[in-house]
Enzyme design. Sequence first.
Site, PDB file in Angstrom:
ATOM      1  N   ASP A   8      37.468   6.322  65.491  1.00  0.00           N
ATOM      2  CA  ASP A   8      37.244   4.899  65.237  1.00  0.00           C
ATOM      3  C   ASP A   8      35.789   4.480  65.466  1.00  0.00           C
ATOM      4  O   ASP A   8      35.278   4.559  66.590  1.00  0.00           O
ATOM      5  CB  ASP A   8      38.127   4.053  66.156  1.00  0.00           C
ATOM      6  CG  ASP A   8      39.590   4.461  66.135  1.00  0.00           C
ATOM      7  OD1 ASP A   8      39.873   5.679  66.210  1.00  0.00           O
ATOM      8  OD2 ASP A   8      40.457   3.577  66.057  1.00  0.00           O
ATOM      9  N   GLU A  39      38.040   1.340  61.129  1.00  0.00           N
ATOM     10  CA  GLU A  39      38.763   0.076  61.241  1.00  0.00           C
ATOM     11  C   GLU A  39      38.202  -0.900  62.271  1.00  0.00           C
ATOM     12  O   GLU A  39      38.591  -2.068  62.290  1.00  0.00           O
ATOM     13  CB  GLU A  39      40.247   0.320  61.522  1.00  0.00           C
ATOM     14  CG  GLU A  39      40.575   0.693  62.926  1.00  0.00           C
ATOM     15  CD  GLU A  39      41.772  -0.096  63.464  1.00  0.00           C
ATOM     16  OE1 GLU A  39      42.369  -0.869  62.720  1.00  0.00           O
ATOM     17  OE2 GLU A  39      42.067   0.074  64.647  1.00  0.00           O
ATOM     18  N   ASN A  40      37.277  -0.446  63.132  1.00  0.00           N
ATOM     19  CA  ASN A  40      36.652  -1.366  64.098  1.00  0.00           C
ATOM     20  C   ASN A  40      35.151  -1.472  63.881  1.00  0.00           C
ATOM     21  O   ASN A  40      34.423  -1.918  64.768  1.00  0.00           O
ATOM     22  CB  ASN A  40      36.908  -0.899  65.531  1.00  0.00           C
ATOM     23  CG  ASN A  40      38.370  -0.900  65.902  1.00  0.00           C
ATOM     24  OD1 ASN A  40      38.896   0.117  66.350  1.00  0.00           O
ATOM     25  ND2 ASN A  40      39.058  -2.010  65.719  1.00  0.00           N
ATOM     26  N   HIS A  68      44.040  -2.936  62.196  1.00  0.00           N
ATOM     27  CA  HIS A  68      43.099  -4.029  61.930  1.00  0.00           C
ATOM     28  C   HIS A  68      42.549  -3.957  60.501  1.00  0.00           C
ATOM     29  O   HIS A  68      41.475  -4.493  60.219  1.00  0.00           O
ATOM     30  CB  HIS A  68      41.938  -3.984  62.919  1.00  0.00           C
ATOM     31  CG  HIS A  68      42.335  -4.272  64.336  1.00  0.00           C
ATOM     32  ND1 HIS A  68      42.740  -5.527  64.754  1.00  0.00           N
ATOM     33  CD2 HIS A  68      42.392  -3.472  65.433  1.00  0.00           C
ATOM     34  CE1 HIS A  68      43.030  -5.484  66.047  1.00  0.00           C
ATOM     35  NE2 HIS A  68      42.840  -4.243  66.488  1.00  0.00           N
ATOM     36  N   HIS A 154      47.600   6.637  63.374  1.00  0.00           N
ATOM     37  CA  HIS A 154      46.965   5.571  64.129  1.00  0.00           C
ATOM     38  C   HIS A 154      48.002   4.921  65.038  1.00  0.00           C
ATOM     39  O   HIS A 154      48.827   4.125  64.585  1.00  0.00           O
ATOM     40  CB  HIS A 154      46.388   4.551  63.134  1.00  0.00           C
ATOM     41  CG  HIS A 154      45.344   3.654  63.703  1.00  0.00           C
ATOM     42  ND1 HIS A 154      44.041   4.064  63.920  1.00  0.00           N
ATOM     43  CD2 HIS A 154      45.391   2.354  64.093  1.00  0.00           C
ATOM     44  CE1 HIS A 154      43.343   3.066  64.397  1.00  0.00           C
ATOM     45  NE2 HIS A 154      44.142   2.004  64.526  1.00  0.00           N
ATOM     46  N   HIS A 181      40.716   5.004  71.160  1.00  0.00           N
ATOM     47  CA  HIS A 181      39.269   5.065  71.438  1.00  0.00           C
ATOM     48  C   HIS A 181      38.930   5.994  72.595  1.00  0.00           C
ATOM     49  O   HIS A 181      37.795   6.004  73.071  1.00  0.00           O
ATOM     50  CB  HIS A 181      38.690   3.665  71.716  1.00  0.00           C
ATOM     51  CG  HIS A 181      38.736   2.741  70.559  1.00  0.00           C
ATOM     52  ND1 HIS A 181      37.940   1.618  70.472  1.00  0.00           N
ATOM     53  CD2 HIS A 181      39.462   2.741  69.427  1.00  0.00           C
ATOM     54  CE1 HIS A 181      38.173   0.970  69.344  1.00  0.00           C
ATOM     55  NE2 HIS A 181      39.112   1.647  68.688  1.00  0.00           N
TER      56      HIS A 181
END
Length: 269
Positions: A8, A39-40, A68, A154, A181
């Site tokens: 991520d 996605e972040n 997200h 995920h 993470h």
Amino acid sequence: MNILFLGDVMGRAGRQAITDHLPRLRTLWDLEFVVVNGENATSGMGLSGAHAKALLAAGADCVTLGDHAFDQKDMLQFIESEPRIIRPLNFSKAAPGKGARVFTTQSGKRVLVTQALGQVFMKRPFDDPFSALETVFRAHPLDGDIDAAIVDFHCEATSEKMAMGHWCDGRASLMVGTHTHVPTGDAMILSRGCGYLSDAGMCGDYNSVIGMQRDEPLRRFITGMPKARFAPALGAATLSGVYIETDAGGHASRIEMVRQGGLLQQSGP
């Protein structure tokens, strides 16, 4: 094939780590295919079209999303025009874009990339990821029309990730977890040739609370009360992920955890 998967991407620091390290690693490790979970990448919440373009320009062949996926509203339109962005298969039946796609490398190899969301400890109830992936595997068997298959799972729970890894064994070249993470140390090749890692970690500043500046998360844990918005940490970022090599049948023959830059110990092939 030499394949790299990066975890991520977290905010500006994560994007900078991709820009700083990925072009060099593509050459150094003779990478034929690179997947980045983005996605972040935009302010720690979702991915904008502009930042997706930046990750692709830095050397990603494909960018996966997550829970997200559409926090940045322009992704609702952008994903329809950019086939290299993959959203979760089981996000929503009404979601735009695709949850699986076969890509062709410059050498003509065909690589399946797919992503699913887990169900354990997630904030929303998502559809069954196993049945969603079953449809994809039946359409694209590893011993059929593809040379490699990469699954980005995920989710929160390591138990669910490990179950998915064993279920994918013999059907995928790599099953890698994302979302927490936090990089795990369990990279291995399962009995039928699937490379496995519970979580690829993040590409971001590890002098943080899972990529966020420390003060506000600490305040909430200690007092139970929010005071400010979470903000991505901006220190030196570590590029984190997993490298695999595959044989002629698409099975993993080598797997190595990847850590480049920042705070974590350096590693790679």
